[in-house]
Design an enzyme around this catalytic site. Structure first.
Site, mmCIF file in Angstrom:
data_model
loop_
_atom_site.group_PDB
_atom_site.id
_atom_site.type_symbol
_atom_site.label_atom_id
_atom_site.label_comp_id
_atom_site.label_asym_id
_atom_site.label_seq_id
_atom_site.Cartn_x
_atom_site.Cartn_y
_atom_site.Cartn_z
ATOM 1 N N GLY A 92 4.918 17.898 95.712
ATOM 2 C CA GLY A 92 6.176 17.319 95.256
ATOM 3 C C GLY A 92 6.135 15.811 95.405
ATOM 4 O O GLY A 92 5.354 15.266 96.188
ATOM 5 N N CYS A 93 6.980 15.128 94.642
ATOM 6 C CA CYS A 93 6.951 13.660 94.663
ATOM 7 C C CYS A 93 7.454 13.102 95.987
ATOM 8 O O CYS A 93 6.806 12.247 96.602
ATOM 9 C CB CYS A 93 7.752 13.099 93.490
ATOM 10 S SG CYS A 93 9.415 13.787 93.336
#
Lengths: 315, 315, 315, 315
Positions: free
Chosen positions: A116-117
């Site tokens: 995930g970012c």
């Protein structure tokens, strides 16, 4: 389907004019390709990945950009995402694609789960200091701010320029799914230590800046040297990670947007005995597609930096 | 000097066309006015305030928008601002102008020190919960984000639209002067308890949103009721403070920009045993001139809400 | 001076770490280099260029990014810029660096004058239609809108984010210097035909979009084919110019920002007998440094597209 | 329906807490009210207005914010909007609600058609100069730029902050419906004289700036005096219109956003014999709801400026 890439994306200036979109059918595509990037919502993504592995050749490799194969703990994944995982066995073989921390496993992986970012920005900043026991695993606060592209392209009034320009807000407070991803990868889940994570929405398109607060537990004589050594031992040779000494300005979004880099800076709060870390990435590159290309480079034995910008473009 | 207000500020649409600027000489101005707002850099401001008090009539009243009279502890002020205070006696009589918390003292004050913008957002959110011993004074983190007008109007490359648009950054990390102002007014200084405060610069003009993390120490049966009661007991009748229940969306900048309001929302982190509070103000109104007008209204016996917008204008 | 490039520009991510700044003395630098880009204010720039030509080797080549060598008519230049040109002879040898229109002359030029950003967007759009006598040279209106970087990097209150965000304005109306540059290069000056040019300031960093109105004088049977043919004959093989048919969406800034491209689109106003042309460039690339690199490539016999992005990056 | 205003719009800060939404049924509402504002899409709006007039009391008054009653020429309306007008008789009695130009008729009107936002900015700038025959009705170019709120609140990818921030584009070139509204109200339609109108989308929320080019036909000795006199004779006593002399800076969006004002400035192009006029409004106030309130004030005999801001708020 059937449309040329160059026709749909005129800003490419005519590049890739020979590419054409085909129907997104895993069974059809898998035998035709050596490598697949899967960008689908969680739940849907895992099934497509499994089909590609089934119908692709023996040596096919897959990078999944969803959350479906990110967790070691399948039950945790199922609880957080409210779905049933279709294949725990394949999940166990999937490698978490944070290139700098899992490079050796990524090299030989057939399926990689792109991080995930937000977790990318947080884990890269925290892992070295936790591993070296410089900071406590308890009481960590990750206060993150992201551009609107983090939510994907969508027709949604809440993401219109009229709602967002001049605005700023927190969202998903205490409930964002990335909390558990960060906790698991930092080894906090195993010890049942919770972390505070608060995402915010910036009135811009791209970039994540995380401001991280952690308690110093190291009893060394010079905490600055200690922190610098920890980061050095992890990232000294990394092409895409730049750790800035406290004497330099802290990284800001314009340092990294347009690049595949993660810039990390920190200050020591002597009165509070906390370290405040600032970690910046471009959520669309190091936080998504750039990380995927970096993993592909590793998985295929290409030069790891191939096709990936090191310099931001400050648009 | 000598220019008409309406000439210099065409956006006023011709309003105040009979007003004219005169030379900024305290000795000349003081005898002519009943009330003075002093907006000068710290150090310069205190001397002007003292001159106005000296040369103005017996009943003259002054609001200082600088930091010069904000601190109870003159030595702390001198250390933080690296200046010598010109008059500790007058400082002792000055009242801290956070209207909602110091109203009774403001009523009879001759000189009021307008609070800093960040402290306004932090203190209003934290004071009720600290006083009621719902949260610990230790380990508080205030992560604030401000529009660029917080830095004042200045010819500075760093504040140009080219540097700031699409950008976001932290600044003054561990060193911002407002840290000590927040600590003193929350009673932390007396107990030598430090607070973490990190300001950030948003790529917009106006507004401050502070995300605040505090440890819950209350052993009540329902923390939500407990927090609601604490805020209610302080702000129920306040015209400019709106506390939103956790079941409602958290406040965002567009809720308050253009108004003199402070909107406060919160979520309970059950796993972390922390409360996360989001506090929003318009730094140019509740964080500066609006607060000054509110204090003037109190000092002069006017209706406290006179001339002050309650509704934001969401530009 | 003496500082490393990588030190001053951390966003380069460590690239060019071996480059160092030296004192900007033309006499010292000229003998050391094969090629010079001169980026100085008009007036100053011409003298530096002349020194470089004098002290550099016989084969040294220079691109000047100022207006000093742009005009064929030295007197016009002197009138518009209120300076005396230091060397009309060298000016006569300088070639106007609009690569697509002056390529042959640029190839053998020793000194090239890089065009202004607004003129680039206007001339590329208008030249083919004027040459083919499709539009009248009279009554042309160029209404241009530019990002703030067009004004250069400067410490100026007028370019602060507080003044510009949410704002939009015209400036230099009827007086902007680029009017005469556009007129001369379109051949209007010779016939004493004036053109209306109005620049505006967009609240963003990069990009110029010019909306151009011209009267159709062509009596062909199908004006769309006629216009398409004219553009085709000039730009069909151009790597950086894309003319979009009226059936496609008009170009917008996001199509070109980050690239060296000029995108041109148009619609025919049947009722008004006008053509409305929209021309977009990135003022910092095709309107400045990119055009300079393109000219260098031509002057040095390199591939013309070397180092120049064709695809925008839509940050 | 059934929800409180204060609940749905928290930014109102608790104002109007006793108001409640009811079902939008004209038959039910009409008998209950003295005055109705109708804000519906064209086509739907006219029918609702007719029902309100039918079921409301004898003295009910209506302001329609759609285009349904704006045109004198019903056939033109039907052609432009591709609908059949339900009641040409009522249309004939409706008055065009540009307060400054139609005040006398608005006073006694039962139904007023609020003007379009672009037409308001263009007509106010052009009408006095056309009426006084200072400019030619032929060859007028209106190049307008609007904030995104002009398109209304909608869930549309094209209006997301990711698509629009840093972007700028023209739209509706040669085809925008407001062209015909401007032409009719300027008396051009009757003489079959077309006008060029090009709208553009600014990456901001509010405001319209129109740059207008017109040919000067006046053979007076001093065109500046002539233009000033024309504007003076129309707008000298107007509360919401400010015409700036050419010696002053031109109006910009920040001059008017947040107010009900239209600011007009101009420059004379001596070489081109054109006047370039810049006209600014806040599309949400003078271009929509503010104009409606101004008309209501006129229709009801209230003070015309009641409830309408003259000063912008420069957020």
């Amino acid at each position: 389907v059937g449309k040329k890439v160059s026709e749909l994306y005129p800003s490419l200036g005519g590049a890739y004019s020979d590419l054409e979109f085909i129907a997104p059918c895993a069974k059809t595509i898998a035998p035709l390709v050596d490598f697949a990037f899967v960008c689908l919502p969680h739940g849907a993504s895992s099934n497509t990945c499994l089909e590609i592995l089934e119908f692709g050749g023996k040596n096919i490799k897959v990078i999944d950009l969803s959350a479906d194969f990110r967790y070691d703990d399948v039950e945790l994944y199922e609880k957080i995402y409210s779905v049933t995982h279709p294949n725990a066995k394949v999940n166990a073989k999937a490698v978490y694609g944070l290139s700098e921390l899992y490079r050796d496993k990524i090299k030989s992986a057939q399926i990689v789960a792109n991080p995930g970012c937000y977790p990318t920005s947080a884990i890269l900043a925290l892992k070295p200091l936790l591993d070296k026991k410089i900071i406590s695993p308890k009481n960590i606060v990750v206060d993150s701010k992201s551009g609107a592209s983090g939510a994907g392209r969508q027709a949604n009034e809440a993401f219109s320029i009229c709602e967002l320009s001049n605005n700023f807000k927190a969202y998903g407070v205490t409930t964002h799914r990335h909390t558990s991803e960060i906790e698991e990868k930092l080894g906090l889940t195993a010890n049942d230590i919770p972390l505070s994570f608060t995402p915010h929405l910036l009135p811009i398109k791209r970039g994540i800046l995380s401001t991280i607060y952690a308690d110093i537990i190291c009893d060394c004589s010079d905490i600055n040297i200690c922190v610098a050594d920890a980061y050095n031992s992890y990232y000294k040779k990394e092409a895409f990670i730049k750790v800035k000494a406290p004497s330099n300005p802290l990284p800001e979004l314009s340092s990294v947007v347009g690049s595949n880099c993660c810039h990390i800076g920190y200050k020591i709060g002597k009165r509070t005995n906390k370290i405040i870390i600032v970690s910046c990435i471009d959520n669309l590159i190091k936080g998504a597609s750039g990380a995927a290309v970096q993993n592909m480079n590793i998985m295929c034995g290409f030069s790891e930096t191939e096709g990936l910008p090191k310099a931001g473009n400050q648009l």
